[in-house]
Write a protein that holds these residues in place. Sequence first.
Motif, PDB file in Angstrom:
ATOM      1  N   MET A  71      -0.169 -12.959  -1.504  1.00 28.44           N
ATOM      2  CA  MET A  71      -1.165 -13.032  -0.358  1.00 28.44           C
ATOM      3  C   MET A  71      -2.152 -14.184   0.098  1.00 28.44           C
ATOM      4  N   GLN A  72      -2.385 -14.036  -0.939  1.00 26.50           N
ATOM      5  CA  GLN A  72      -4.107 -14.882  -0.297  1.00 26.50           C
ATOM      6  C   GLN A  72      -3.713 -16.678  -0.753  1.00 26.50           C
ATOM      7  N   PRO A 107     -10.809  -2.609  14.247  1.00 20.32           N
ATOM      8  CA  PRO A 107      -9.596  -2.068  13.377  1.00 20.32           C
ATOM      9  C   PRO A 107      -8.880  -2.987  12.494  1.00 20.32           C
ATOM     10  N   GLY A 142       1.147  -1.219   0.418  1.00 22.33           N
ATOM     11  CA  GLY A 142       0.261   0.498  -0.169  1.00 22.33           C
ATOM     12  C   GLY A 142       1.250   0.980  -0.089  1.00 22.33           C
ATOM     13  N   ALA A 182     -12.574  -7.538  15.502  1.00 20.92           N
ATOM     14  CA  ALA A 182     -13.987  -7.761  14.927  1.00 20.92           C
ATOM     15  C   ALA A 182     -14.319  -8.929  15.735  1.00 20.92           C
ATOM     16  N   GLY A 229     -19.259  -1.871  -5.416  1.00 18.69           N
ATOM     17  CA  GLY A 229     -18.655  -0.882  -5.768  1.00 18.69           C
ATOM     18  C   GLY A 229     -17.041  -1.428  -5.673  1.00 18.69           C
ATOM     19  N   LEU A 253     -13.960  -4.318  -4.567  1.00 22.45           N
ATOM     20  CA  LEU A 253     -14.001  -5.280  -4.685  1.00 22.45           C
ATOM     21  C   LEU A 253     -13.136  -5.693  -3.846  1.00 22.45           C
ATOM     22  N   MET A 274       0.136  -4.327  -7.278  1.00 20.40           N
ATOM     23  CA  MET A 274      -1.166  -5.139  -6.437  1.00 20.40           C
ATOM     24  C   MET A 274      -1.848  -5.908  -6.246  1.00 20.40           C
ATOM     25  N   LEU A 275      -1.924  -5.888  -7.600  1.00 19.91           N
ATOM     26  CA  LEU A 275      -2.659  -8.316  -7.299  1.00 19.91           C
ATOM     27  C   LEU A 275      -2.186  -8.829  -7.561  1.00 19.91           C
ATOM     28  N   LEU A 312     -19.593  -5.482   7.238  1.00 21.08           N
ATOM     29  CA  LEU A 312     -19.597  -4.840   6.661  1.00 21.08           C
ATOM     30  C   LEU A 312     -18.026  -4.289   6.045  1.00 21.08           C
ATOM     31  N   ASN A 340     -11.969  -8.692   4.341  1.00 22.10           N
ATOM     32  CA  ASN A 340     -13.317  -9.180   4.344  1.00 22.10           C
ATOM     33  C   ASN A 340     -12.716 -10.867   4.449  1.00 22.10           C
ATOM     34  N   LEU A 379     -12.519   1.776   0.254  1.00 23.24           N
ATOM     35  CA  LEU A 379     -12.332   2.656  -0.373  1.00 23.24           C
ATOM     36  C   LEU A 379     -13.074   4.263   0.351  1.00 23.24           C
ATOM     37  N   VAL A 399     -11.597 -11.238   8.049  1.00 22.47           N
ATOM     38  CA  VAL A 399     -12.345 -11.486   9.179  1.00 22.47           C
ATOM     39  C   VAL A 399     -13.175 -12.974   9.251  1.00 22.47           C
ATOM     40  N   PHE A 417       2.444   2.325  -3.342  1.00 17.13           N
ATOM     41  CA  PHE A 417       1.398   2.395  -4.395  1.00 17.13           C
ATOM     42  C   PHE A 417       0.671   3.522  -4.095  1.00 17.13           C
ATOM     43  N   GLU A 418       0.954   4.502  -2.672  1.00 19.23           N
ATOM     44  CA  GLU A 418       0.364   5.591  -2.564  1.00 19.23           C
ATOM     45  C   GLU A 418       2.128   6.289  -3.190  1.00 19.23           C
TER      46      GLU A 418
HETATM   47  C1  B12 Z   1      -4.753  -5.243  -2.409  1.00 18.89           C
HETATM   48  C2  B12 Z   1      -5.382  -3.925  -2.924  1.00 18.89           C
HETATM   49  C3  B12 Z   1      -5.669  -4.247  -3.955  1.00 18.89           C
HETATM   50  C4  B12 Z   1      -5.872  -5.555  -4.602  1.00 18.89           C
HETATM   51  C5  B12 Z   1      -7.259  -6.032  -3.904  1.00 18.89           C
HETATM   52  C6  B12 Z   1      -7.180  -7.652  -4.835  1.00 18.89           C
HETATM   53  C7  B12 Z   1      -7.910  -8.517  -3.868  1.00 18.89           C
HETATM   54  N1  B12 Z   1      -8.160  -9.424  -3.645  1.00 18.89           N
HETATM   55  O1  B12 Z   1      -8.493  -7.681  -2.301  1.00 18.89           O
HETATM   56  C8  B12 Z   1      -6.948  -4.724  -6.234  1.00 18.89           C
HETATM   57  C9  B12 Z   1      -5.416  -4.312  -6.820  1.00 18.89           C
HETATM   58  C10 B12 Z   1      -7.587  -5.420  -7.433  1.00 18.89           C
HETATM   59  C11 B12 Z   1      -7.112  -3.423  -5.680  1.00 18.89           C
HETATM   60  C12 B12 Z   1      -7.867  -2.283  -7.011  1.00 18.89           C
HETATM   61  C13 B12 Z   1      -8.050  -0.749  -6.259  1.00 18.89           C
HETATM   62  N2  B12 Z   1      -7.596  -0.172  -5.653  1.00 18.89           N
HETATM   63 CO1  B12 Z   1      -6.647  -1.214  -3.861  1.00 18.89          CO
HETATM   64  N3  B12 Z   1      -4.956  -1.400  -2.310  1.00 18.89           N
HETATM   65  C14 B12 Z   1      -4.455  -3.669  -1.885  1.00 18.89           C
HETATM   66  C15 B12 Z   1      -3.678  -2.222  -0.487  1.00 18.89           C
HETATM   67  C16 B12 Z   1      -2.528  -2.783  -1.819  1.00 18.89           C
HETATM   68  C17 B12 Z   1      -4.071  -3.354   0.344  1.00 18.89           C
HETATM   69  C18 B12 Z   1      -6.203  -3.589   0.900  1.00 18.89           C
HETATM   70  C19 B12 Z   1      -5.134  -5.203   1.458  1.00 18.89           C
HETATM   71  O2  B12 Z   1      -5.975  -5.896   1.332  1.00 18.89           O
HETATM   72  N4  B12 Z   1      -5.034  -5.022   2.754  1.00 18.89           N
HETATM   73  C20 B12 Z   1      -4.647  -5.977   3.856  1.00 18.89           C
HETATM   74  C21 B12 Z   1      -5.801  -6.591   4.643  1.00 18.89           C
HETATM   75  C22 B12 Z   1      -5.708  -7.700   5.830  1.00 18.89           C
HETATM   76  O3  B12 Z   1      -6.337  -5.751   5.641  1.00 18.89           O
HETATM   77  P1  B12 Z   1      -7.503  -4.358   5.181  1.00 18.89           P
HETATM   78  O4  B12 Z   1      -8.613  -4.652   3.883  1.00 18.89           O
HETATM   79  O5  B12 Z   1      -7.922  -3.377   6.322  1.00 18.89           O
HETATM   80  O6  B12 Z   1      -8.620  -5.266   6.747  1.00 18.89           O
HETATM   81  C23 B12 Z   1      -8.297  -5.855   7.826  1.00 18.89           C
HETATM   82  C24 B12 Z   1      -9.123  -4.415   9.038  1.00 18.89           C
HETATM   83  O7  B12 Z   1      -9.587  -3.301   7.953  1.00 18.89           O
HETATM   84  C25 B12 Z   1     -10.274  -5.200   9.098  1.00 18.89           C
HETATM   85  N5  B12 Z   1     -11.233  -5.029   8.358  1.00 18.89           N
HETATM   86  C26 B12 Z   1     -11.708  -5.506   6.947  1.00 18.89           C
HETATM   87  N6  B12 Z   1     -12.153  -5.648   6.472  1.00 18.89           N
HETATM   88  C27 B12 Z   1     -13.263  -6.023   7.516  1.00 18.89           C
HETATM   89  C28 B12 Z   1     -14.545  -5.798   8.660  1.00 18.89           C
HETATM   90  C29 B12 Z   1     -14.975  -5.544   9.079  1.00 18.89           C
HETATM   91  C30 B12 Z   1     -16.441  -6.108  10.059  1.00 18.89           C
HETATM   92  C31 B12 Z   1     -14.499  -5.480  10.355  1.00 18.89           C
HETATM   93  C32 B12 Z   1     -15.147  -5.551  11.544  1.00 18.89           C
HETATM   94  C33 B12 Z   1     -13.026  -5.432  10.531  1.00 18.89           C
HETATM   95  C34 B12 Z   1     -12.994  -5.168   8.856  1.00 18.89           C
HETATM   96  O8  B12 Z   1     -10.039  -6.491   9.357  1.00 18.89           O
HETATM   97  C35 B12 Z   1      -9.119  -6.617   8.095  1.00 18.89           C
HETATM   98  C36 B12 Z   1      -8.099  -7.814   9.031  1.00 18.89           C
HETATM   99  O9  B12 Z   1      -7.298  -7.588   9.705  1.00 18.89           O
HETATM  100  C37 B12 Z   1      -4.857  -1.262  -0.177  1.00 18.89           C
HETATM  101  C38 B12 Z   1      -3.453  -0.731   0.971  1.00 18.89           C
HETATM  102  C39 B12 Z   1      -3.676  -0.879   2.173  1.00 18.89           C
HETATM  103  N7  B12 Z   1      -2.631  -0.071   2.651  1.00 18.89           N
HETATM  104  O10 B12 Z   1      -4.791  -1.143   2.863  1.00 18.89           O
HETATM  105  C40 B12 Z   1      -5.214  -0.841  -2.044  1.00 18.89           C
HETATM  106  C41 B12 Z   1      -6.192   0.164  -1.578  1.00 18.89           C
HETATM  107  C42 B12 Z   1      -7.506   0.088  -0.207  1.00 18.89           C
HETATM  108  N8  B12 Z   1      -6.933   0.859  -2.824  1.00 18.89           N
HETATM  109  C43 B12 Z   1      -6.536   2.295  -3.053  1.00 18.89           C
HETATM  110  C44 B12 Z   1      -7.183   1.938  -4.353  1.00 18.89           C
HETATM  111  C45 B12 Z   1      -6.782   3.329  -4.420  1.00 18.89           C
HETATM  112  C46 B12 Z   1      -7.469   1.269  -5.299  1.00 18.89           C
HETATM  113  C47 B12 Z   1      -8.023   0.717  -7.215  1.00 18.89           C
HETATM  114  C48 B12 Z   1      -9.098   2.734  -7.012  1.00 18.89           C
HETATM  115  C49 B12 Z   1      -7.397   1.221  -8.164  1.00 18.89           C
HETATM  116  C50 B12 Z   1      -7.344   1.615  -9.547  1.00 18.89           C
HETATM  117  N9  B12 Z   1      -7.377   2.814  -8.900  1.00 18.89           N
HETATM  118  O11 B12 Z   1      -7.743   0.946  -9.936  1.00 18.89           O
HETATM  119  C51 B12 Z   1      -8.802  -0.284  -7.000  1.00 18.89           C
HETATM  120  C52 B12 Z   1     -10.393  -0.515  -7.175  1.00 18.89           C
HETATM  121  C53 B12 Z   1     -11.426  -1.228  -7.583  1.00 18.89           C
HETATM  122  C54 B12 Z   1     -12.474  -1.531  -6.760  1.00 18.89           C
HETATM  123  N10 B12 Z   1     -13.655  -0.537  -7.133  1.00 18.89           N
HETATM  124  O12 B12 Z   1     -12.409  -2.142  -5.298  1.00 18.89           O
HETATM  125  C55 B12 Z   1      -6.617   2.757  -2.236  1.00 18.89           C
HETATM  126  C56 B12 Z   1      -8.281   3.135  -1.704  1.00 18.89           C
HETATM  127  C57 B12 Z   1      -7.875   5.215  -1.429  1.00 18.89           C
HETATM  128  C58 B12 Z   1      -8.800   5.408  -0.874  1.00 18.89           C
HETATM  129  N11 B12 Z   1      -8.327   6.412  -0.074  1.00 18.89           N
HETATM  130  O13 B12 Z   1      -9.981   5.314  -1.234  1.00 18.89           O
HETATM  131  C59 B12 Z   1      -5.320   2.373  -0.879  1.00 18.89           C
HETATM  132  C60 B12 Z   1      -6.126   3.094   0.095  1.00 18.89           C
HETATM  133  C61 B12 Z   1      -4.233   2.307  -1.338  1.00 18.89           C
HETATM  134  C62 B12 Z   1      -3.655   3.473  -1.606  1.00 18.89           C
HETATM  135  N12 B12 Z   1      -2.550   4.541  -0.493  1.00 18.89           N
HETATM  136  O14 B12 Z   1      -4.201   4.527  -2.235  1.00 18.89           O
HETATM  137  N13 B12 Z   1      -6.600  -3.048  -4.775  1.00 18.89           N
END
Ligand code: B12
Length: 210
Positions: free
Chosen positions: A70-71, A197, A50, A202, A99, A101, A63-64, A146, A106, A150, A109, A53-54
């Motif tokens: 990782m998966q 967080p 992440g 969770a 909206g 992906l 990223m993909l 949920l 998810n 984004l 969790v 990417f920033e």
């Molecule tokens: C991998 C990734 C992708 C992959 C996703 C693949 C997949 N199968 O999931 C791909 C390449 C497809 C992707 C696409 C995009 N991405 Co993306 N992605 C990421 C990345 C690098 C990591 C996310 C991740 O998996 N983290 C690891 C998991 C374990 O962490 P997590 O999701 O946060 O979940 C934890 C907690 O949040 C919590 N949690 C999560 N869900 C829930 C639910 C509940 C109920 C609870 C209680 C807790 C909880 O528990 C989890 C486990 O501890 C992030 C960067 C980041 N730092 O998050 C960017 C990020 C989220 N992406 C971003 C962007 C911009 C995009 C795109 C728009 C890029 C583009 N130009 O196309 C697209 C959007 C596609 C869409 N419509 O969704 C931005 C979002 C910016 C913003 N503020 O909105 C980020 C933050 C990157 C950045 N630094 O700019 N992405």
Amino acid sequence: MEPTLQAIYDEVIAGNRTGVEEGVRQAVAAGLPPARILNEGLISAMGEVGIRFERQEFYVPEMLVAARAMQSGLAILKPQLVAGGIRAVAKVVLGTVKGDLHDIGNSLVGMMLEGAGFEIIDLGTDVPPARFAEAVREHGAQLVGLSALLTTTMQSMRSTIEALEDLGVRGQVKVMVGGAPVTDVFAKEIGADGYAPDASRAVALAKDLL
Ligand code: B12
């Protein structure tokens, strides 16, 4: 960092699926705790992805492939994370909102809740509000989780809660929300019952809400 965990971390960033799988197998065989393999190896590597990417050092394809790598590692670790969960404590409908992906958070969790004994109905990604509400009714769930990654899709959480109200099932479920941009304040603002967080918190939240 432990060399085995460092190798997993590096292979996730490199998007090397077989390397990650091998690393996770080795770490499990070496008796490293699954939580450390998950947090220090897999999750911290996605954090670094992440950051890159920033900084525009990584683009969507990198990223993909990192996410896919990782998966694959997660799939190997799942039995270790889930071990111990026998009886269903309650039913939880989970999904990433419309909206959006991103599915890694998810899924994690879901795995941790499953490990704690919850029955999981995972609707996957890009789930429309009405689909959540229908699933709650169909399965008689007590909890909904949920996820949104984004800032643009966070708003779908609000519409999902409204859809639960519209279908008359809001009273039967507790709603928890999470994902990187989500905060406690936002959760309160949209009328959710709780925010956590990360996946382990969770589980604690789900138990508290029941
Ligand atoms: C991998 C990734 C992708 C992959 C996703 C693949 C997949 N199968 O999931 C791909 C390449 C497809 C992707 C696409 C995009 N991405 Co993306 N992605 C990421 C990345 C690098 C990591 C996310 C991740 O998996 N983290 C690891 C998991 C374990 O962490 P997590 O999701 O946060 O979940 C934890 C907690 O949040 C919590 N949690 C999560 N869900 C829930 C639910 C509940 C109920 C609870 C209680 C807790 C909880 O528990 C989890 C486990 O501890 C992030 C960067 C980041 N730092 O998050 C960017 C990020 C989220 N992406 C971003 C962007 C911009 C995009 C795109 C728009 C890029 C583009 N130009 O196309 C697209 C959007 C596609 C869409 N419509 O969704 C931005 C979002 C910016 C913003 N503020 O909105 C980020 C933050 C990157 C950045 N630094 O700019 N992405």
